[in-house]
Design a protein around this motif. Structure first.
Motif, PDB file in Angstrom:
ATOM      1  N   MET A   1       0.840  -1.203   0.000  1.00  0.00           N
ATOM      2  CA  MET A   1       0.000   0.000   0.000  1.00  0.00           C
ATOM      3  C   MET A   1       0.870   1.246   0.000  1.00  0.00           C
ATOM      4  O   MET A   1       1.734   1.406   0.866  1.00  0.00           O
ATOM      5  N   ILE A   2       0.645   2.104  -0.970  1.00  0.00           N
ATOM      6  CA  ILE A   2       1.342   3.390  -1.061  1.00  0.00           C
ATOM      7  C   ILE A   2       0.346   4.495  -0.722  1.00  0.00           C
ATOM      8  O   ILE A   2      -0.746   4.551  -1.300  1.00  0.00           O
ATOM      9  N   VAL A   3       0.718   5.382   0.202  1.00  0.00           N
ATOM     10  CA  VAL A   3      -0.110   6.522   0.571  1.00  0.00           C
ATOM     11  C   VAL A   3       0.484   7.776  -0.052  1.00  0.00           C
ATOM     12  O   VAL A   3       1.681   8.038   0.077  1.00  0.00           O
ATOM     13  N   ILE A   4      -0.367   8.562  -0.702  1.00  0.00           N
ATOM     14  CA  ILE A   4       0.067   9.792  -1.375  1.00  0.00           C
ATOM     15  C   ILE A   4      -0.591  10.980  -0.686  1.00  0.00           C
ATOM     16  O   ILE A   4      -1.824  11.072  -0.623  1.00  0.00           O
ATOM     17  N   THR A   5       0.214  11.880  -0.156  1.00  0.00           N
ATOM     18  CA  THR A   5      -0.314  13.130   0.379  1.00  0.00           C
ATOM     19  C   THR A   5      -0.314  14.183  -0.731  1.00  0.00           C
ATOM     20  O   THR A   5       0.416  14.077  -1.705  1.00  0.00           O
ATOM     21  N   ALA A   6      -1.142  15.201  -0.562  1.00  0.00           N
ATOM     22  CA  ALA A   6      -1.241  16.306  -1.533  1.00  0.00           C
ATOM     23  C   ALA A   6      -1.400  15.803  -2.961  1.00  0.00           C
ATOM     24  O   ALA A   6      -0.674  16.244  -3.865  1.00  0.00           O
ATOM     25  N   PRO A   7      -2.362  14.895  -3.232  1.00  0.00           N
ATOM     26  CA  PRO A   7      -2.450  14.279  -4.565  1.00  0.00           C
ATOM     27  C   PRO A   7      -3.048  15.173  -5.642  1.00  0.00           C
ATOM     28  O   PRO A   7      -3.079  14.772  -6.807  1.00  0.00           O
TER      29      PRO A   7
ATOM     30  N   VAL B   1      -4.973   7.818  -0.957  1.00  0.00           N
ATOM     31  CA  VAL B   1      -4.650   9.245  -0.960  1.00  0.00           C
ATOM     32  C   VAL B   1      -5.280   9.927   0.238  1.00  0.00           C
ATOM     33  O   VAL B   1      -6.332   9.509   0.720  1.00  0.00           O
ATOM     34  N   ILE B   2      -4.611  10.978   0.702  1.00  0.00           N
ATOM     35  CA  ILE B   2      -5.177  11.882   1.707  1.00  0.00           C
ATOM     36  C   ILE B   2      -5.476  13.186   1.003  1.00  0.00           C
ATOM     37  O   ILE B   2      -4.578  13.814   0.441  1.00  0.00           O
ATOM     38  N   VAL B   3      -6.727  13.619   1.022  1.00  0.00           N
ATOM     39  CA  VAL B   3      -7.110  14.812   0.268  1.00  0.00           C
ATOM     40  C   VAL B   3      -8.232  15.536   1.002  1.00  0.00           C
ATOM     41  O   VAL B   3      -9.142  14.913   1.550  1.00  0.00           O
ATOM     42  N   ARG B   4      -8.141  16.851   1.036  1.00  0.00           N
ATOM     43  CA  ARG B   4      -9.189  17.646   1.684  1.00  0.00           C
ATOM     44  C   ARG B   4     -10.495  17.607   0.892  1.00  0.00           C
ATOM     45  O   ARG B   4     -11.578  17.516   1.447  1.00  0.00           O
ATOM     46  N   ASP B   5     -10.385  17.703  -0.425  1.00  0.00           N
ATOM     47  CA  ASP B   5     -11.557  17.785  -1.297  1.00  0.00           C
ATOM     48  C   ASP B   5     -11.475  16.700  -2.355  1.00  0.00           C
ATOM     49  O   ASP B   5     -10.827  16.880  -3.387  1.00  0.00           O
ATOM     50  N   PRO B   6     -12.114  15.556  -2.138  1.00  0.00           N
ATOM     51  CA  PRO B   6     -12.034  14.463  -3.121  1.00  0.00           C
ATOM     52  C   PRO B   6     -12.520  14.851  -4.509  1.00  0.00           C
ATOM     53  O   PRO B   6     -12.116  14.225  -5.501  1.00  0.00           O
ATOM     54  N   ALA B   7     -13.361  15.889  -4.619  1.00  0.00           N
ATOM     55  CA  ALA B   7     -13.855  16.309  -5.933  1.00  0.00           C
ATOM     56  C   ALA B   7     -12.739  16.816  -6.822  1.00  0.00           C
ATOM     57  O   ALA B   7     -12.896  16.861  -8.051  1.00  0.00           O
TER      58      ALA B   7
ATOM     59  N   ARG C   1     -10.397   3.771  -8.149  1.00  0.00           N
ATOM     60  CA  ARG C   1      -9.122   3.065  -8.272  1.00  0.00           C
ATOM     61  C   ARG C   1      -8.174   3.351  -7.110  1.00  0.00           C
ATOM     62  O   ARG C   1      -7.123   2.713  -7.000  1.00  0.00           O
ATOM     63  N   VAL C   2      -8.525   4.317  -6.289  1.00  0.00           N
ATOM     64  CA  VAL C   2      -7.718   4.618  -5.112  1.00  0.00           C
ATOM     65  C   VAL C   2      -8.633   4.710  -3.902  1.00  0.00           C
ATOM     66  O   VAL C   2      -9.804   5.084  -4.016  1.00  0.00           O
ATOM     67  N   GLU C   3      -8.093   4.351  -2.754  1.00  0.00           N
ATOM     68  CA  GLU C   3      -8.821   4.548  -1.504  1.00  0.00           C
ATOM     69  C   GLU C   3      -8.622   5.991  -1.064  1.00  0.00           C
ATOM     70  O   GLU C   3      -7.494   6.503  -1.080  1.00  0.00           O
ATOM     71  N   VAL C   4      -9.701   6.656  -0.697  1.00  0.00           N
ATOM     72  CA  VAL C   4      -9.649   8.080  -0.368  1.00  0.00           C
ATOM     73  C   VAL C   4      -9.852   8.276   1.132  1.00  0.00           C
ATOM     74  O   VAL C   4     -10.861   7.818   1.699  1.00  0.00           O
ATOM     75  N   ILE C   5      -8.907   8.952   1.764  1.00  0.00           N
ATOM     76  CA  ILE C   5      -9.041   9.391   3.148  1.00  0.00           C
ATOM     77  C   ILE C   5      -9.222  10.901   3.101  1.00  0.00           C
ATOM     78  O   ILE C   5      -8.334  11.631   2.654  1.00  0.00           O
ATOM     79  N   THR C   6     -10.378  11.371   3.535  1.00  0.00           N
ATOM     80  CA  THR C   6     -10.694  12.797   3.440  1.00  0.00           C
ATOM     81  C   THR C   6     -10.204  13.534   4.679  1.00  0.00           C
ATOM     82  O   THR C   6     -10.477  13.118   5.812  1.00  0.00           O
ATOM     83  N   GLY C   7      -9.470  14.610   4.465  1.00  0.00           N
ATOM     84  CA  GLY C   7      -8.991  15.416   5.571  1.00  0.00           C
ATOM     85  C   GLY C   7      -7.615  15.983   5.284  1.00  0.00           C
ATOM     86  O   GLY C   7      -7.106  15.901   4.159  1.00  0.00           O
ATOM     87  N   SER C   8      -7.016  16.558   6.321  1.00  0.00           N
ATOM     88  CA  SER C   8      -5.689  17.156   6.206  1.00  0.00           C
ATOM     89  C   SER C   8      -4.630  16.189   6.716  1.00  0.00           C
ATOM     90  O   SER C   8      -4.833  15.523   7.747  1.00  0.00           O
TER      91      SER C   8
ATOM     92  N   ALA D   1      -4.981   6.761   7.546  1.00  0.00           N
ATOM     93  CA  ALA D   1      -4.300   6.654   6.258  1.00  0.00           C
ATOM     94  C   ALA D   1      -3.099   5.718   6.297  1.00  0.00           C
ATOM     95  O   ALA D   1      -2.805   5.034   5.307  1.00  0.00           O
ATOM     96  N   PHE D   2      -2.379   5.667   7.403  1.00  0.00           N
ATOM     97  CA  PHE D   2      -1.142   4.895   7.469  1.00  0.00           C
ATOM     98  C   PHE D   2      -1.354   3.459   7.933  1.00  0.00           C
ATOM     99  O   PHE D   2      -0.408   2.673   7.950  1.00  0.00           O
ATOM    100  N   GLU D   3      -2.567   3.109   8.302  1.00  0.00           N
ATOM    101  CA  GLU D   3      -2.848   1.733   8.712  1.00  0.00           C
ATOM    102  C   GLU D   3      -2.567   0.785   7.542  1.00  0.00           C
ATOM    103  O   GLU D   3      -3.178   0.889   6.479  1.00  0.00           O
ATOM    104  N   GLY D   4      -1.655  -0.139   7.727  1.00  0.00           N
ATOM    105  CA  GLY D   4      -1.327  -1.103   6.691  1.00  0.00           C
ATOM    106  C   GLY D   4      -0.477  -0.556   5.554  1.00  0.00           C
ATOM    107  O   GLY D   4      -0.266  -1.245   4.555  1.00  0.00           O
ATOM    108  N   ALA D   5       0.030   0.676   5.695  1.00  0.00           N
ATOM    109  CA  ALA D   5       0.817   1.288   4.611  1.00  0.00           C
ATOM    110  C   ALA D   5       2.260   0.796   4.627  1.00  0.00           C
ATOM    111  O   ALA D   5       2.865   0.639   5.693  1.00  0.00           O
ATOM    112  N   ASP D   6       2.790   0.571   3.441  1.00  0.00           N
ATOM    113  CA  ASP D   6       4.194   0.199   3.293  1.00  0.00           C
ATOM    114  C   ASP D   6       5.072   1.402   2.973  1.00  0.00           C
ATOM    115  O   ASP D   6       6.252   1.434   3.326  1.00  0.00           O
TER     116      ASP D   6
END
Length: 297
Positions: free
Chosen positions: A1-7, A32-38, A47-54, A64-69
């Protein structure tokens, strides 16, 4: 699992696009971590799991980091905070979350300048380098993308280039320094995130294909835009006054001014360009593909 901030940012958007092409074949899931998924590109839908917030929020990071590599870490500029708080203060909850969730690899966006005589008085860059040290202290394998100024900074001057045929900065007109396209930074980040055979901590310079001065930029823009473009050097005190007039945090403004002064004193000149540190996009290509449409729109 790859987590991308500021996508949805300048680097995160092309990084997400490149990973959407490459990650499935490598068996990688994306989050991804994103404030506004739109604001996410249509190609990411479903195609990506979205975690909404800062990604400054510890609770968001825990999810977001649960299970992240691996994590791509980018601190967004915040003109309302002093530089150290804006970089290390913003990042401290992430460092705690890396350890709590056993994140193994982190790729961060940083800057050139470490080891140069002006590194400790380079404003925003000094703060960014301190952030690198903070992340490295967490025990993760860390690669700091050591970047010079971006071609994309010139997009802020698109109106001036269009209306006045002028762009400004504070460095000497003949001072050559590396410059880079954000898509090239994203490509290096994607490679590191997908091939995590690296260990320890290090910086990875991304230097573009050649050093360029403001006069070089003006010449190339003239050729690409088909009309004369000239460079005007702005005094540092004028830059300071202008930024304060926008209502920005005084310490942040001083951080910008100190960074600009350090760049004029050779902050970005300490790394030798090699096949490993060069990146492919030329300024001519970038002008034709990105700047010219922006100026003409």
């Amino acid at each position: 699992m790859i987590v991308i901030t500021a996508p949805t940012g300048n680097i995160g958007r092309p990084l997400l696009s490149q990973l959407l092409e490459s990650a499935p074949a490598a068996g990688e899931e994306l989050r991804v971590i994103v404030r506004d998924p739109a604001r996410l590109p249509d190609t990411a839908r479903g195609r990506v799991e979205v975690i909404t917030g800062s990604h400054a929020d510890a609770k968001v990071l825990d999810r977001a980091f649960e299970g992240a590599d691996a994590v791509f870490w980018l601190v967004p500029p915040d003109a309302s905070r002093p530089p150290h708080d804006g970089y290390s203060g913003f990042t401290r909850p992430a460092v705690q979350a890396f350890a709590a969730h056993g994140v193994g690899h982190v790729v961060g966006v940083s800057a050139l300048g470490r080891g140069t005589p002006v590194a400790d008085r380079a404003g925003l860059v000094t703060a960014s380098l301190a952030m690198d040290d903070l992340i490295a202290s967490s025990g993760v394998a860390y690669r700091a993308l050591a970047n010079p100024s971006f071609f994309e900074n010139l997009l802020e001057e698109a109106d001036s280039i269009r209306d006045k045929s002028v762009f400004t900065d504070v460095v000497d007109a003949d001072r050559r320094a590396p410059l880079v396209a954000v898509a090239d930074i994203a490509a290096v980040a994607a490679g590191l995130l997908l091939d995590r055979s690296w260990t320890g901590t290090d910086s990875v310079p991304v230097l573009g294909p050649q050093d360029l001065s403001p006069n070089d930029l003006a010449r190339i823009m003239t050729e690409q835009l088909g009309r004369p473009i000239r460079y005007e050097r702005q005094p540092l005190d004028e830059l300071h006054t202008t930024l304060v007039g926008y209502g920005l945090d005084e310490e942040f403004v001083q951080g910008v001014v100190d960074m600009k002064r350090a760049k004029d004193q050779g902050l970005d000149a300490g790394v030798v360009r090699t096949p490993d540190t060069a990146s492919p996009t030329t300024f001519e290509q970038w002008c034709a593909q990105i700047l010219a449409p922006a100026v003409r729109s």
